[in-house]
Design a protein around this motif. Structure first.
Motif, PDB file in Angstrom:
ATOM      1  N   ALA A  54       4.447  23.459  22.063  1.00 33.55           N
ATOM      2  CA  ALA A  54       3.739  22.218  22.350  1.00 33.55           C
ATOM      3  C   ALA A  54       2.910  22.715  23.943  1.00 33.55           C
ATOM      4  CB  ALA A  54       4.877  21.282  23.069  1.00 33.55           C
ATOM      5  N   THR A  55       3.433  23.669  24.730  1.00 35.84           N
ATOM      6  CA  THR A  55       2.668  24.000  25.718  1.00 35.84           C
ATOM      7  C   THR A  55       1.339  24.783  25.371  1.00 35.84           C
ATOM      8  OG1 THR A  55       4.751  24.262  26.929  1.00 35.84           O
ATOM      9  CG2 THR A  55       2.800  25.092  28.129  1.00 35.84           C
ATOM     10  N   TYR A  56       1.482  25.644  24.549  1.00 31.68           N
ATOM     11  CA  TYR A  56       0.202  26.482  24.093  1.00 31.68           C
ATOM     12  C   TYR A  56      -0.797  25.531  23.325  1.00 31.68           C
ATOM     13  CZ  TYR A  56       2.004  30.869  25.338  1.00 31.68           C
ATOM     14  OH  TYR A  56       2.280  31.998  26.213  1.00 31.68           O
ATOM     15  N   TYR A  57      -0.473  24.162  22.931  1.00 30.41           N
ATOM     16  CA  TYR A  57      -1.156  23.431  22.267  1.00 30.41           C
ATOM     17  C   TYR A  57      -1.891  22.695  23.389  1.00 30.41           C
ATOM     18  CZ  TYR A  57      -3.548  20.032  19.533  1.00 30.41           C
ATOM     19  OH  TYR A  57      -4.053  19.024  18.835  1.00 30.41           O
ATOM     20  N   ILE A 111      12.289  38.175  30.022  1.00 31.93           N
ATOM     21  CA  ILE A 111      10.962  38.809  29.923  1.00 31.93           C
ATOM     22  C   ILE A 111       9.854  37.931  29.255  1.00 31.93           C
ATOM     23  CG2 ILE A 111       9.733  40.721  28.775  1.00 31.93           C
ATOM     24  CD1 ILE A 111      12.369  42.250  29.228  1.00 31.93           C
ATOM     25  N   VAL A 112      10.588  37.345  28.154  1.00 34.48           N
ATOM     26  CA  VAL A 112       9.641  36.148  27.382  1.00 34.48           C
ATOM     27  C   VAL A 112       9.271  35.103  28.309  1.00 34.48           C
ATOM     28  CG1 VAL A 112       9.835  34.241  25.694  1.00 34.48           C
ATOM     29  CG2 VAL A 112      10.803  36.432  25.197  1.00 34.48           C
ATOM     30  N   MET A 113      10.111  34.582  29.208  1.00 36.97           N
ATOM     31  CA  MET A 113       9.764  33.417  30.140  1.00 36.97           C
ATOM     32  C   MET A 113       8.738  33.748  30.954  1.00 36.97           C
ATOM     33  SD  MET A 113      13.378  31.493  31.020  1.00 36.97           S
ATOM     34  CE  MET A 113      13.910  30.574  29.529  1.00 36.97           C
ATOM     35  N   VAL A 114       8.955  35.317  31.579  1.00 34.02           N
ATOM     36  CA  VAL A 114       7.827  35.674  32.640  1.00 34.02           C
ATOM     37  C   VAL A 114       6.576  35.915  31.643  1.00 34.02           C
ATOM     38  CG1 VAL A 114       7.292  37.477  33.623  1.00 34.02           C
ATOM     39  CG2 VAL A 114       9.478  36.529  34.040  1.00 34.02           C
ATOM     40  N   MET A 115       6.484  36.378  30.530  1.00 37.06           N
ATOM     41  CA  MET A 115       5.167  36.323  29.861  1.00 37.06           C
ATOM     42  C   MET A 115       4.391  35.013  29.536  1.00 37.06           C
ATOM     43  SD  MET A 115       6.320  38.948  26.655  1.00 37.06           S
ATOM     44  CE  MET A 115       5.001  39.174  25.785  1.00 37.06           C
ATOM     45  N   PHE A 116       5.691  34.048  29.410  1.00 30.34           N
ATOM     46  CA  PHE A 116       4.990  32.842  29.043  1.00 30.34           C
ATOM     47  C   PHE A 116       4.406  32.083  30.336  1.00 30.34           C
ATOM     48  CE2 PHE A 116       6.641  28.144  28.354  1.00 30.34           C
ATOM     49  CZ  PHE A 116       5.444  28.015  27.541  1.00 30.34           C
ATOM     50  N   LEU A 117       5.139  32.139  31.407  1.00 31.17           N
ATOM     51  CA  LEU A 117       4.676  31.421  32.532  1.00 31.17           C
ATOM     52  C   LEU A 117       3.331  32.107  33.083  1.00 31.17           C
ATOM     53  CD1 LEU A 117       8.275  30.692  34.327  1.00 31.17           C
ATOM     54  CD2 LEU A 117       6.141  29.195  33.445  1.00 31.17           C
ATOM     55  N   VAL A 118       3.408  33.424  33.037  1.00 25.90           N
ATOM     56  CA  VAL A 118       2.171  34.113  33.592  1.00 25.90           C
ATOM     57  C   VAL A 118       0.899  33.848  32.799  1.00 25.90           C
ATOM     58  CG1 VAL A 118       0.947  36.479  33.549  1.00 25.90           C
ATOM     59  CG2 VAL A 118       3.364  36.006  34.557  1.00 25.90           C
ATOM     60  N   ASN A 119       1.158  33.604  31.365  1.00 29.31           N
ATOM     61  CA  ASN A 119      -0.012  33.347  30.524  1.00 29.31           C
ATOM     62  C   ASN A 119      -0.604  31.904  30.688  1.00 29.31           C
ATOM     63  OD1 ASN A 119      -1.805  33.727  28.682  1.00 29.31           O
ATOM     64  ND2 ASN A 119      -0.550  33.442  26.694  1.00 29.31           N
ATOM     65  N   ILE A 120       0.330  31.065  31.035  1.00 35.04           N
ATOM     66  CA  ILE A 120       0.008  29.493  31.104  1.00 35.04           C
ATOM     67  C   ILE A 120      -0.551  29.470  32.509  1.00 35.04           C
ATOM     68  CG2 ILE A 120       0.961  27.464  31.664  1.00 35.04           C
ATOM     69  CD1 ILE A 120       1.046  28.100  28.824  1.00 35.04           C
ATOM     70  N   VAL A 121       0.015  30.012  33.876  1.00 34.91           N
ATOM     71  CA  VAL A 121      -0.562  29.922  35.004  1.00 34.91           C
ATOM     72  C   VAL A 121      -1.862  30.523  35.043  1.00 34.91           C
ATOM     73  CG1 VAL A 121      -0.207  30.465  37.421  1.00 34.91           C
ATOM     74  CG2 VAL A 121       1.688  29.693  35.995  1.00 34.91           C
TER      75      VAL A 121
END
Ligand code: HEM
Ligand code: HEM
Ligand SMILES: [Fe+2]
Lengths: 269, 454
Positions: B68-71, B128-138
């Motif tokens: 949902a976030t990536y959308y 690690i997954v969460m960090v990848m995710f947040l970095v990408n979004i931010v």
């Protein structure tokens, strides 16, 4: 109301309540040692907590009411059942339960002997936590009430010793999880139907090992010193001959409570 | 879809649905053990199948949140994702961790702490997954330089989800403390930060589906999430009644958790008002069904059924019975499953390059009504089992096993209604598959010119 106002409401509220929550957390920490009598939190108990986790007990059972609902709550189990029985049970639950009779059966999980002792120590320690009075009435694994409703209001404070004794038997002392009062129905211990009469027979039996002289003394001795004389048969004793009845009632029951129980049992002719 | 990189969302949604189907299969396996003898007792006992069932639930909902976030973020910030590669890598790692976790449970690799059973190494994988995710979004948002309130609540919520995972790592020797901090994760997730994620997705959908005014919607979004934290943080106390924590939690937990339904009522009012103002005219009627459904069922499952047993005088009798199961199912499904299904249904036409009207199949509506009807029936069955159990075992003092025998019939009803539910899940997935694979369509060219006749 503007968006700036509602934003302030959100951030302001969050900060205030987070701060209060953290303050309460700190205070809670300061009370835990006493409320959980942390002095009794031995290494054995801690190892028992990890046994509890490793074997996933919590995804069948509840403990302090948390976990899964497929198996009974174990908060008070050590007080109710005692270590000798639980040791025998954990090694092989199918000795005491069957799917046909009881609807479900705990799998034999393959705990080692030390692990069994550790997890029992853990459960015993949990049983002593100050839970603000939960559970309000004992939760029993099995047995008990279909035949007698233990919680008739006021029965524990009745003037009549027999009434009090019966309430204890079914409720707080949890004798009913091991003893039926129906002829021929054996749970973990022998049926106590007619125990007042049986007691006399036991004394007359040349194999009797105990010190009791009268039926009433026999009943008292059975409660306080189960190993003075171990009834033979059934699943009554561990392989080494020790009784599976808890041997701790001399410490955990008030003398008055024992009198009440004896008075009640003496009426079971 | 408007931005090419949004296509990663399709993969997240597909993964979420596969895991959802598996979760339901394990639900049946688990429930079957209540019904009679268990031939799998020594292979896959109740504890194993139940942990798999609940962990798959957490994994697929979080997968849905990520999709949902990536959308949403590209749409809100009007940009491509910072790195599509990271998004794919994140999905691969996340699924690997998920699969190893579940397979590990089947072989007894578990820490057995309800909902947080994962072994520590795998929890590191989650971080690690969460960090990848947040970095990408931010980074995406920073590069775009455009940041909406809806997005802020969403990303803030997700960051807090990651932060609150930390207590799951700490090992305690004292069982009371172990319980105390377990709730920092479990309660502060579902009755705290997950609600932010839900509120943000709901706001996004309502703005898109009804054309409601963004300023007004975002103003109320702050009220809703403000109410969430106002009640939910101290509301954690409703789990601190009986675990060895001080008595003052009885009234603090009671009072504040009794306020928690306000946030859900807020969401329902939010949905109702938008619909009243702007009507139900949007062509994506299925997405609209799921969106309104989420607001309503969350209010019933979390708000009403939570309230039913949150007061300490009630909870002392119902604590740890099927009353909790009943509430847990309807709350999780109503709030989090439905909002994920809503955003999937909303995004699907765009992601697969189809016209919205064309994805409105009757199968899609059947899926909605079968799942909603099914979960409603399941809730009734669990509620009946829970009331029976509370009365017989806790109040009358029947033995646990004797009380269980007397409530068998409710397990049968639970099973029957679960079949209705599962057929809805099947319908939803089939409908999703039928919509076809993702296609990016240049914004100028209308989708229908490129379509191969179905
Ligand atoms: C076919 C459908 C389903 C069946 C047959 C089913 C069955 C079960 C069973 C038997 C349990 C174990 C209860 C216990 O601890 O004794 C359980 C737990 C749980 N299930 Fe399901 N389930 C289904 C669908 C779902 C769905 C759709 C959700 C959420 C969206 C869900 C969420 C949960 C949760 C949160 C728990 C833990 C509840 C608690 O401990 O209070 N289940 N389920
Ligand atoms: C979407 C939001 C919610 C979800 C997904 C949810 C889910 C759950 C789950 C899964 C449990 C079992 C937890 C465990 O034993 O580990 C639980 C317990 C509980 N929930 Fe909720 N809940 C939600 C909202 C609420 C609200 C708003 C209230 C109160 C008004 C509430 C009151 C309770 C209470 C009192 C318990 C403890 C039950 C017991 O004593 O056994 N919940 N919830
Ligand atoms: Fe909670």
């Amino acid at each position: 109301m503007t968006k700036a106002t509602t934003r302030r409401f959100f951030f302001g509220g969050t900060i205030v309540f987070t701060a209060v929550f953290i303050a309460m957390t700190i205070h809670t920490h300061m009370t835990i040692a006493e409320r959980t009598h942390a002095d009794r939190l031995t290494e054995e108990v801690v190892r028992g907590l990890h046994v509890w986790g490793r074997y996933n007990c919590e995804n069948c059972h509840t403990l302090l009411g948390e976990g899964a609902y497929y198996a009974p709550d174990l908060t008070q189990i050590v007080a109710q059942r005692g270590r000798p029985y639980l040791t025998a049970f954990m090694a092989d639950p199918s000795k005491f339960y069957s799917e046909e009779r009881d609807g479900r059966l705990m799998p034999t999980l393959g705990l080692s002997d030390p692990e069994i002792q550790e997890v029992i120590s853990f459960l015993e320690w949990v049983g002593g936590i100050d839970t603000n009075g939960w559970p309000p009435r004992p939760i029993l694994v099995s047995g008990a009430a279909p035949r007698g409703m233990p919680y008739v209001e006021g029965s524990l404070t009745s003037d009549d010793a027999v009434t009090r004794g019966k309430a204890l038997f079914d409720g707080a002392a949890a004798c009913a999880t091991c003893h039926s009062r129906t002829q021929g129905l054996t749970q973990i211990g022998p049926t106590l139907a007619g125990i007042a009469t049986t007691a006399a027979d036991r004394l007359a039996d040349p194999a009797y090992r105990g010190a009791a002289k009268t039926a009433e003394e026999y009943l008292r001795e059975s409660i306080l010193k189960p190993n003075a004389h171990v009834v033979t048969g059934g699943t009554y004793a561990a392989p080494d001959g020790t009784s599976l009845m808890p041997s701790t009632y001399d410490r955990t029951l008030e003398p008055d409570a024992v009198d009440d129980l004896v008075a009640y049992l003496a009426t079971l002719q | 879809m408007t931005y090419r990189s949004q296509r990663v969302a399709y993969a997240y949604f597909l993964a979420a649905l596969v895991l959802f189907a598996l979760q339901v299969c394990f639900g049946f396996l688990t429930l079957a053990k209540y019904l009679g003898p268990d031939p799998l007792r020594d292979v896959m006992n109740f504890a194993t199948t139940k942990a798999v069932h609940t962990n798959l639930l957490l994994v697929w909902i979080l997968t849905g949140f990520m999709g949902a976030t990536y959308y949403m973020v590209p749409e809100e910030s009007r940009t491509e994702l910072w790195s599509e590669r990271i998004a794919w890598g994140q999905l691969a790692l996340w699924l690997a961790v998920g699969v190893i976790t579940v397979v590990g449970y089947l072989f007894g690799w578990t820490t057995g702490r309800k909902f947080l059973e994962m072994p520590t190494v795998l929890k590191v994988g989650v971080v690690i997954v969460m960090v990848m995710f947040l970095v990408n979004i931010v980074q995406t948002i920073r590069r775009a330089g455009r940041f909406t309130t809806t997005e802020g609540v969403l990303v803030g919520g997700l960051a807090a989800v990651a932060l609150l995972f930390i207590p799951a790592f700490i090992v305690f020797d004292n069982y009371t403390l172990d319980r105390f901090y377990r709730w920092w994760v479990v309660h502060l997730w579902v009755e705290g930060v997950w609600e932010l994620v839900m509120g943000a997705i709901l706001a996004f959908l309502l703005i898109r589906l009804s054309g409601a005014d963004r300023e007004v919607m975002e103003k109320w979004l702050y009220v809703i999430v403000g109410l969430t934290f106002l009640s939910g943080i101290l509301g954690t106390g409703h789990h601190y009644y009986w675990i060895g924590t001080p008595r003052y939690w009885l009234w603090v937990g009671g009072v504040f958790s009794a306020l928690e339904p306000l946030a859900f009522l807020g969401m329902a009012a939010y949905a109702y008002n938008t619909i009243r103002r702007s009507g139900l005219a949007h062509p994506n009627s299925i997405a609209l069904h799921w969106t309104i459904g989420a607001a309503v069922l969350a209010t019933i499952g979390a708000g009403l059924l939570g309230l039913a047993h949150t007061w300490p005088q009630v909870n002392r009798w119902t604590h740890g019975t099927h009353i909790t199961t009943m509430h847990g199912h309807l709350a999780f499904f109503g709030a989090y499953s439905m909002i994920v299904l809503a955003i999937i249904s909303y995004a699907l036409p765009g992601l697969t390059g189809r016209d919205e009207a064309e994805t409105q199949t009757s199968l899609g509506l059947w899926a909605f009504w079968l799942m909603t009807g099914g979960i409603f029936g399941m809730t009734m069955a669990m509620g009946a089992a829970g009331i029976g159990q509370t009365y017989l075992e806790r109040i009358l003092g029947f033995g646990y096993l004797e009380a269980q025998k007397k409530i068998q019939v409710h397990y049968v009803m639970w099973f029957a209604t679960a079949i209705v539910f599962a057929s809805g899940v099947g319908a939803y997935i089939w409908d999703f598959v039928r919509a076809g694979a993702p296609r990016s369509v240049p914004a100028a060219a209308p989708a229908r010119d490129l379509r191969v006749p179905a």
